[in-house]
Design an enzyme around this catalytic site. Structure first.
Site, short mmCIF file in Angstrom:
data_model
loop_
_atom_site.label_atom_id
_atom_site.label_comp_id
_atom_site.label_asym_id
_atom_site.label_seq_id
_atom_site.Cartn_x
_atom_site.Cartn_y
_atom_site.Cartn_z
N LYS A 221 7.33 6.04 7.80
CA LYS A 221 6.97 6.66 6.17
C LYS A 221 7.20 8.19 6.48
O LYS A 221 7.01 8.76 7.44
CB LYS A 221 5.64 6.21 6.03
CG LYS A 221 5.47 4.79 5.36
CD LYS A 221 4.27 4.21 4.68
CE LYS A 221 4.39 2.71 4.33
NZ LYS A 221 3.01 2.18 4.01
N ARG A 255 1.51 -3.37 10.47
CA ARG A 255 2.75 -3.93 9.53
C ARG A 255 3.75 -2.73 10.04
O ARG A 255 3.64 -1.51 9.79
CB ARG A 255 2.41 -3.84 8.20
CG ARG A 255 3.50 -4.22 7.12
CD ARG A 255 3.23 -3.98 5.74
NE ARG A 255 4.66 -4.37 4.91
CZ ARG A 255 5.51 -3.67 4.84
NH1 ARG A 255 5.56 -2.48 5.06
NH2 ARG A 255 6.54 -3.99 3.81
N1 HH2 Z 1 4.00 -0.47 2.76
C1 HH2 Z 1 5.20 -0.56 2.11
C2 HH2 Z 1 5.30 -2.13 1.59
N2 HH2 Z 1 4.22 -2.78 1.56
N3 HH2 Z 1 2.12 -3.46 2.13
C3 HH2 Z 1 1.22 -3.28 2.79
N4 HH2 Z 1 0.06 -4.23 2.72
N5 HH2 Z 1 0.97 -1.85 3.24
C4 HH2 Z 1 1.93 -0.99 3.44
O1 HH2 Z 1 1.37 0.24 4.06
C5 HH2 Z 1 3.09 -1.36 2.80
C6 HH2 Z 1 3.19 -2.79 2.10
C7 HH2 Z 1 6.38 0.29 2.01
O2 HH2 Z 1 7.27 0.19 3.08
P1 HH2 Z 1 8.51 -0.81 3.17
O3 HH2 Z 1 8.47 -2.35 2.67
O4 HH2 Z 1 9.20 -0.82 4.44
O5 HH2 Z 1 9.45 -0.03 1.90
P2 HH2 Z 1 9.91 -0.56 0.57
O6 HH2 Z 1 8.64 -0.50 -0.24
O7 HH2 Z 1 10.76 0.75 0.03
O8 HH2 Z 1 10.52 -1.85 0.51
#
Ligand code: HH2
Length: 287
Positions: A221, A255
């Site tokens: 992040k 995660r």
């Molecule tokens: N962060 C992201 C997405 N989903 N869910 C939970 N429970 N907690 C988190 O910190 C979280 C999440 C963001 O990360 P990522 O899925 O890699 O990115 P994007 O939203 O751009 O797909």
């Protein structure tokens, strides 16, 4: 502490679960466009599992700052070829969506967990999760992805996140979701400035009064980049440090995009936390 997800039961603490991230999106902030082809997505999910992921968290809608919502039909078009096959292989699949329609289809296809970054803001979502006995991740967010990073403000971020999660937990229970199916997540980067993310990790033990396992998602992040100057491809070490500190402070679900390295970092953090004489952060609430 027990987390039940449909017919699965995870016993946590000292065990820490690892949730491997699989984004079937063109635009996710770190792996967008890499797993859009179902064959690539399935291969990646199997790699994450072989590296030690207990859960594969599959999302079809980026929630990065500035992202616009993705239509449920389009989400499902991306998810369908991936969720059913993974579930049929016996993997524990989580669906990362705020759409009740998408969650219902994912559960029907065999997913066991609904990971909702809006903490069941859609009442239909609570119904869907309750009906199937799904595991549920309630994540804290202020605002919505298009605007959430526009000058987020808190007087005490940890207290406010705890109170807002407690309210969502009560709403989930009232909607018929059993408490032992719920995990809470402070939502690193979701309507939080750098200092808010740091304070949440430093004082994570103050979320213990929620009485539920705490999930942390710091992987790659932007706050890691702000601290180190590293680009999104080079934030592994920072993410491992953040996750190790979170585990020291009581997180029991992590995660991550980087499963193998995280499994190792967590094993060390967990062992230190369990060492004789260890004094992790107090699990009490600051006066
Ligand atoms: N962060 C992201 C997405 N989903 N869910 C939970 N429970 N907690 C988190 O910190 C979280 C999440 C963001 O990360 P990522 O899925 O890699 O990115 P994007 O939203 O751009 O797909």
């Amino acid at each position: 502490m027990i987390w039940r997800c449909r017919d699965l039961t995870f016993e946590l603490d000292p065990r820490v679960l690892v949730m491997g991230v699989l984004n079937v999106t063109p635009d996710s902030f770190s792996d967008g466009g890499r797993h859009l082809e179902p064959a690539d997505a399935l291969a990646h999910a199997r790699r994450l599992a072989s590296e030690g992921a207990d859960v594969i968290d599959v999302g079809a809608e980026s929630t990065r700052p500035g992202a616009e919502p993705v239509d449920p039909e389009e989400q499902w078009r991306r998810l369908e070829p991936v969720i059913g096959p993974l579930a049929r292989e016996g993997r524990c699949v989580s669906v990362d969506t705020a759409s009740a329609i998408v969650a219902a289809r994912a559960l029907q296809a065999g997913a066991a967990i609904v990971n909702d970054v809006t903490a069941l803001s859609d009442p239909a979502m609570a119904e869907v999760a309750a009906k199937d006995g799904a595991g549920v991740v309630l994540m804290h967010m202020r605002g919505t992805p298009p605007t959430m990073q526009h000058d987020p403000g808190y007087s005490d971020v940890v207290r406010e996140v705890r109170e807002e999660l407690a309210a969502r937990l009560a709403a989930a229970r009232a909607a018929g979701i059993a408490e032992d199916r719920i995990v809470c997540d402070p939502g690193i980067g979701f309507g939080k400035a750098l200092e808010h993310n740091l304070e949440l990790i430093a004082r994570l033990g103050e979320l213990a009064p929620l009485g539920r396992p705490i999930l942390i998602g710091a992987s790659r992040k932007s706050f890691l980049g702000k601290l180190s100057g590293a680009g999104v491809e080079d934030r592994l070490a920072g993410g491992l440090a953040a996750h190790a500190l979170a585990v020291w402070n009581g997180a029991t679900v992590v995660r991550t995009h980087d499963v193998a390295e995280t499994v190792q970092a967590i094993a060390v953090a967990r062992a230190v936390r369990s060492a004789r004489g260890a004094q992790p952060a107090p699990r009490s609430v600051r006066a």
